[in-house]
Motif scaffolding. Structure first.
Motif, short mmCIF file in Angstrom:
data_model
loop_
_atom_site.label_atom_id
_atom_site.label_comp_id
_atom_site.label_asym_id
_atom_site.label_seq_id
_atom_site.Cartn_x
_atom_site.Cartn_y
_atom_site.Cartn_z
N CYS A 183 -50.59 33.28 31.08
CA CYS A 183 -49.20 33.69 30.95
C CYS A 183 -48.40 33.08 32.09
CB CYS A 183 -49.05 35.22 30.93
SG CYS A 183 -49.34 36.00 32.53
N TYR A 184 -47.11 33.33 32.09
CA TYR A 184 -46.23 32.86 33.15
C TYR A 184 -45.51 34.06 33.77
CZ TYR A 184 -46.90 28.34 30.87
OH TYR A 184 -47.45 27.21 30.31
N HIS A 185 -45.31 33.99 35.09
CA HIS A 185 -44.63 35.10 35.77
C HIS A 185 -43.41 34.59 36.52
CE1 HIS A 185 -44.00 37.53 39.55
NE2 HIS A 185 -43.78 38.42 38.60
N ARG A 186 -42.32 35.37 36.42
CA ARG A 186 -41.12 35.06 37.17
C ARG A 186 -40.59 36.35 37.80
NH1 ARG A 186 -43.07 30.96 35.87
NH2 ARG A 186 -42.15 29.22 34.70
N GLU A 187 -40.03 36.24 39.00
CA GLU A 187 -39.41 37.40 39.63
C GLU A 187 -38.02 37.61 39.03
OE1 GLU A 187 -38.07 39.04 44.05
OE2 GLU A 187 -38.93 37.03 43.81
N ASN A 188 -37.74 38.85 38.70
CA ASN A 188 -36.43 39.19 38.18
C ASN A 188 -35.52 39.57 39.35
OD1 ASN A 188 -34.22 40.04 36.71
ND2 ASN A 188 -35.18 41.88 35.89
N VAL A 189 -34.80 38.60 39.87
CA VAL A 189 -33.88 38.84 40.98
C VAL A 189 -32.61 39.45 40.40
CG1 VAL A 189 -32.60 37.83 42.88
CG2 VAL A 189 -34.84 36.89 42.23
N ILE A 190 -32.36 40.71 40.71
CA ILE A 190 -31.28 41.45 40.08
C ILE A 190 -30.03 41.44 40.96
CG2 ILE A 190 -30.60 43.68 39.10
CD1 ILE A 190 -33.60 44.31 38.84
N PRO A 191 -28.94 40.86 40.50
CA PRO A 191 -27.71 40.85 41.29
C PRO A 191 -27.19 42.28 41.49
CG PRO A 191 -27.61 39.25 39.50
CD PRO A 191 -28.81 40.10 39.24
N GLU A 192 -26.50 42.49 42.58
CA GLU A 192 -25.97 43.82 42.86
C GLU A 192 -25.04 44.27 41.73
OE1 GLU A 192 -23.49 46.17 46.39
OE2 GLU A 192 -24.08 44.07 46.64
N GLY A 193 -25.23 45.51 41.29
CA GLY A 193 -24.39 46.06 40.24
C GLY A 193 -24.89 45.79 38.84
N HIS A 194 -26.00 45.06 38.72
CA HIS A 194 -26.56 44.74 37.41
C HIS A 194 -27.82 45.58 37.16
CE1 HIS A 194 -23.84 41.38 37.91
NE2 HIS A 194 -24.06 41.01 36.67
N LYS A 195 -28.23 45.63 35.89
CA LYS A 195 -29.44 46.34 35.50
C LYS A 195 -30.57 45.35 35.24
CE LYS A 195 -27.14 50.44 33.71
NZ LYS A 195 -27.02 51.41 32.59
N HIS A 199 -20.00 49.36 31.49
CA HIS A 199 -20.97 48.27 31.64
C HIS A 199 -22.32 48.65 31.02
CE1 HIS A 199 -18.09 46.34 34.25
NE2 HIS A 199 -18.04 47.43 34.98
N GLU A 200 -22.28 49.44 29.96
CA GLU A 200 -23.50 49.83 29.24
C GLU A 200 -23.44 49.16 27.88
OE1 GLU A 200 -27.10 51.48 29.03
OE2 GLU A 200 -25.77 52.17 30.61
N THR A 201 -24.44 48.34 27.54
CA THR A 201 -24.40 47.67 26.26
C THR A 201 -24.55 48.67 25.13
OG1 THR A 201 -26.77 47.31 26.19
CG2 THR A 201 -25.45 45.60 27.23
#
Length: 250
Positions: free
Chosen positions: A48-60, A175-177
């Motif tokens: 498999c492949y792994h990536r870090e989910n870098v979450i911007p401030e204010g995002h989910k 900001h809730e889908t």
């Protein structure tokens, strides 16, 4: 997308490689249980492949991972992509029994996308931790042939509400889908009154929530009431003109 799923990671990856996925890309954030280290090792092994989910401030986390994925070369070069979480397992009901067979059939019919409906599973009476695979422990679920009809009926019911547009507008303003918010409305059902009464009585008697969960799961009264409610729901949805869609032979 994952966070602290080490206990279930190997089964989830193995399951989806077995049904025919060629590439599995996992985004993680804020893990503390070894999930990241396991994914790194699986990537070293070519599984498999792994990536870090870098979450911007204010995002989910979920929208963040989806945004990262749009720029991911592995995703951009893919013929088909499916986005799902660690608690979701793809079940192939196509006669071929394989993902490749299902996609080939869809392409031959002129499709460029496939709608996959959820089949909702409950606790099934499981109250204690077990090393057994998730797919062998949790076996009680909504009727598979009615899943799409139930979803459409519940969404149609929401849309018939005069305040539906206002609800969507307020969700967007917050900001809730709409999808993520409505999914919990569509698929989360309250306990029937008979169960609520039983819970209240058992708590008054000093029973723990774990004991109560086990008692309710084993109660013939609750099982009978669930069957009664399921039958009434099915009749109501069919009354709306929704025909159950059979996804596999019975």
């Amino acid at each position: 997308m994952m966070k602290d799923e080490a206990a279930y990671l190997l089964e989830w990856v193995a399951h989806h490689l077995a049904v025919g996925f060629t590439d599995i890309l996992v985004y993680t954030n804020d893990c503390s249980d070894g999930t990241v280290e396991m994914l790194q090792r699986l990537e070293e092994l070519g599984l498999c492949y792994h990536r870090e989910n870098v979450i911007p401030e204010g995002h989910k986390p979920q929208p963040s991972a989806l945004n990262h994925a749009q720029a991911e070369p592995l995703v951009q070069s893919a013929d088909w992509v499916l986005v799902f979480d660690a608690d979701e397992f793809l079940a192939i009901s196509h006669p071929s029994g394989t993902l490749d067979g299902m996609i080939t059939d869809a392409v031959n019919r002129g499709a460029n996308g496939v709608v996959i409906t959820w089949r909702i599973f409950g606790s099934g009476g499981v109250v204690d931790w077990s090393r057994a695979p998730v797919t062998e422990q949790y076996l009680r679920a909504a009727p598979h042939h009615d899943s799409l009809a139930f979803h459409e009926a519940r969404l149609a019911t929401l849309k018939s509400n005069p305040s539906f547009k206002q609800i969507i507008a307020s969700l967007r303003a917050a900001h809730e889908t709409p999808y993520s918010a409505l999914s919990s409305v569509l698929f989360t059902q309250p306990l029937p009154p008979v169960a609520r009464d039983m819970v209240a009585q058992l708590r008054a008697g000093g029973h723990s929530d774990r004991e109560i969960a086990q008692m309710i799961a084993q109660s013939p009264l609750i099982a009978a009431k669930e069957a009664e409610i399921d039958a009434a729901d099915a009749a109501f949805y069919r009354g709306l003109g929704l025909t159950p869609i059979r996804t596999s032979p019975e």
